[in-house]
Scaffold this active site. Structure first.
Site, PDB file in Angstrom:
ATOM      1  N   CYS A   1       1.152   8.567   1.383  1.00 27.92           N
ATOM      2  CA  CYS A   1       1.572   9.269   2.607  1.00 27.92           C
ATOM      3  C   CYS A   1       3.078   9.363   2.876  1.00 27.92           C
ATOM      4  CB  CYS A   1       0.840   8.714   3.821  1.00 27.92           C
ATOM      5  SG  CYS A   1       0.984   9.866   5.215  1.00 27.92           S
TER       6      CYS A   1
ATOM      7  N   GLU B   1      -5.922   8.675   2.308  1.00 28.78           N
ATOM      8  CA  GLU B   1      -5.347   7.357   2.626  1.00 28.78           C
ATOM      9  C   GLU B   1      -6.316   6.548   3.509  1.00 28.78           C
ATOM     10  OE1 GLU B   1      -1.826   7.608   5.075  1.00 28.78           O
ATOM     11  OE2 GLU B   1      -1.231   5.546   4.603  1.00 28.78           O
TER      12      GLU B   1
ATOM     13  N   LYS C   1       1.658   1.212  -0.950  1.00 26.65           N
ATOM     14  CA  LYS C   1       2.494   2.180  -0.219  1.00 26.65           C
ATOM     15  C   LYS C   1       3.912   1.632  -0.074  1.00 26.65           C
ATOM     16  CE  LYS C   1       2.256   4.688   4.227  1.00 26.65           C
ATOM     17  NZ  LYS C   1       1.311   5.101   5.280  1.00 26.65           N
TER      18      LYS C   1
END
Ligand SMILES: NC(=O)NCCC(=O)O
Length: 383
Positions: free
Chosen positions: A232, A118, A195
Site C-alpha cells: 500500500c 492488503e 510493509k
C-alpha cells in the site's frame, strides 16, 4: 457513484463517441488492451458468485534466443462479507470462503500467480486505534491458519499465492507486522515481505499497531517469474519500487486499502509510473466498500467522531513496462482481474529506454548518503 460496476473506463465507453474512443484510449491508456477470451464456465461462475471478471493480455515481440515467458496473474479485490462486530473467527472463515470461490474461478482462467488485497483476512480496522478485537486477527506468517489455507489453494491449483495479512511474530515478542506471505505453487512458504512505509495520514492510524517493515526489498523467484510485494503506502515512495526492481522484480504487486477522498486521483498514476520507471509490471489492488465500526473514532484532525474510514474504491489494474495499462475493476464490486503478460516485455522495454543504464545510481547513492547525515548542508547556490 456507488452502484453496479461503475468505473472510469465503463463511463468512457458509454459517453465517448465510438470514432474517438480508440484515440482517447491510446492517449490515456497506451492503447486498447487485448481482451482475453475467458472460459464460459468461469464467466458463469463469476456471475453466479456475484463478482466482476475481466481479462486482458499484454504481448511482447518475438525474440530469436528466448521463448516467450507468458504468465497469467490474478488480482482479487473484495468487500468484507460480514459486519465488523461479528466474531473474529466467523469473519475470517467468511473471508476464506469468499476468496476460495474467487480463486477457483482464477484457476479456471489459468492464473499462475494470484494476489489478494492488503490485510485481506480482516476489516481495515486500524482507523479505530482500538486493540481488541482487531489484534486477534493477527496470525503467524509461517504456519497460521490463513497461510495453511493458502498453501492448500497453492497446491490444489498449482498457483503462487501472495497473501497479505496482519502478522503476529511470536519469536520477536509477539509483535505485529503488516506482511505479505508468498507461497510457492508447490505449497511451500517461500518467504514474507513486510510493509516498509506506514501511513500517518487522516484515519490511517496503522502505526498504533505495527512499525515499518524490516525485510528490506526481498524479491521471490517463482516458477512463473520474479515477483515482489510493495504494500500500500509504499506506492507513494518511488525508491521503494526502485529497490524491488534493482533486486530483479519483474512483477511488483501493490496490495492496498485506500479511500476515494484521499488517493483516488493518484491511484491511476503511481503504480503505472513505477512500471514505466522500472521496466516491470505493476499490479495495484484495492479493497471495495465501506466498513462500519460500532464505536465512533477520531484521528486528532478536528473532524467529528465517525464510524467509518470512507469508501474503498477498488479499481485494481495492471500496468506494463511500456506504459500501457488495463482498465480498472469496478469501484464498488468484488472482482477478479486476470492478466496475461509476456515477461520478455520487461527486457525489451529496458533495452529501448535504458533507464537502468541512464539512471545515475552512484551519484544518487552518494548524495543520499550525505543527505541523511545530521551535518548535511543542502547543495543550494544563493545569490
Ligand atoms: N493502507 C494504507 O497504507 N493506506 C494509506 C493510504 C494510501 O496510501 O492511499
Amino acid at each position: 457513484m456507488d452502484g453496479g460496476a461503475w468505473s472510469v473506463e465503463s463511463c468512457l465507453e458509454r459517453h465517448v463517441p465510438p470514432e474517438e474512443l480508440a484515440e482517447v484510449k491510446r492517449i490515456l491508456y497506451g492503447g486498447e488492451a487485448r481482451k482475453l477470451c475467458l472460459p464460459a464456465a468461469a464467466v458463469t461462475a463469476a456471475q453466479e458468485r456475484d463478482f466482476e471478471l475481466q481479462g486482458y493480455g499484454f504481448e511482447a515481440a518475438p525474440e530469436q534466443l528466448r521463448r516467450p515467458r507468458v504468465v497469467r496473474v490474478g488480482l482479487i479485490q473484495n468487500k468484507i462479507p460480514l459486519p465488523t462486530d461479528t466474531a473474529v473467527a466467523i469473519q475470517v472463515a467468511a473471508l476464506h470462503k469468499r476468496i476460495e470461490e474467487i480463486v477457483e474461478v482464477a484457476a479456471m482462467c489459468g492464473v499462475n500467480i494470484v494476489c489478494f488485497q492488503e490485510a485481506w483476512t480482516m476489516p481495515f480496522a486500524f482507523c479505530t486505534r482500538e486493540k481488541l478485537p482487531w489484534t486477534e486477527f493477527a496470525e503467524s506468517a509461517e504456519d497460521g491458519p490463513t497461510t495453511k489455507f493458502c498453501q492448500e489453494l497453492a497446491k490444489k491449483y498449482n498457483m503462487v499465492v501472495v497473501s497479505p495479512i496482519l502478522e503476529r511474530d511470536e519469536i520477536h515478542g509477539g509483535t505485529l507486522w503488516n506482511t505479505a506471505v508468498v507461497i510457492s505453487n508447490s505449497g511451500a512458504v517461500l518467504g514474507k515481505s513486510r510493509k516498509n512505509h506506514i501511513p500517518r495520514i487522516g484515519d490511517f492510524n496503522e502505526s498504533t499497531y505495527y512499525m515499518e517493515g524490516n525485510t528490506r526489498h526481498t524479491v521471490f523467484q517463482t516458477q512463473f517469474g520474479t515477483i515482489a510485494v510493495n504494500i500500500c503506502y509504499g506506492r507513494h515512495h518511488p525508491l521503494n519500487w526502485l529497490m524491488y526492481s534493482i533486486n530483479g522484480a519483474e512483477i511488483i504487486f501493490n496490495p492496498s486499502a485506500t479511500i476515494g477522498s484521499l488517493s483516488e486521483s493518484m491511484w491511476p498514476i503511481e503504480a503505472r509510473n513505477a512500471a514505466i520507471a522500472n521496466h516491470c509490471f505493476t499490479c495495484p489492488i484495492n479493497r471495495v466498500g465501506t466498513e462500519y465500526y460500532k464505536n465512533a473514532f477520531t484521528s486528532g484532525d478536528g473532524k467529528k467522531a465517525h464510524h467509518d474510514l470512507g469508501h474503498f474504491y477498488g479499481s485494481s489494474y495492471v500496468a506494463a513496462p511500456d506504459g500501457s495499462r488495463t482498465p480498472g475493476l469496478s469501484r464498488t464490486m468484488d472482482g477478479l482481474l486476470v492478466v496475461e503478460m509476456d515477461l520478455n516485455l520487461c527486457r525489451q522495454v529496458s533495452d529501448k529506454w535504458n533507464f537502468k543504464m541512464t539512471g545515475r545510481y552512484e551519484m544518487y547513492a552518494e548524495e543520499l548518503s550525505d543527505a541523511v547525515q545530521p551535518e548535511f548542508i543542502p547543495n543550494i547556490i544563493r545569490e
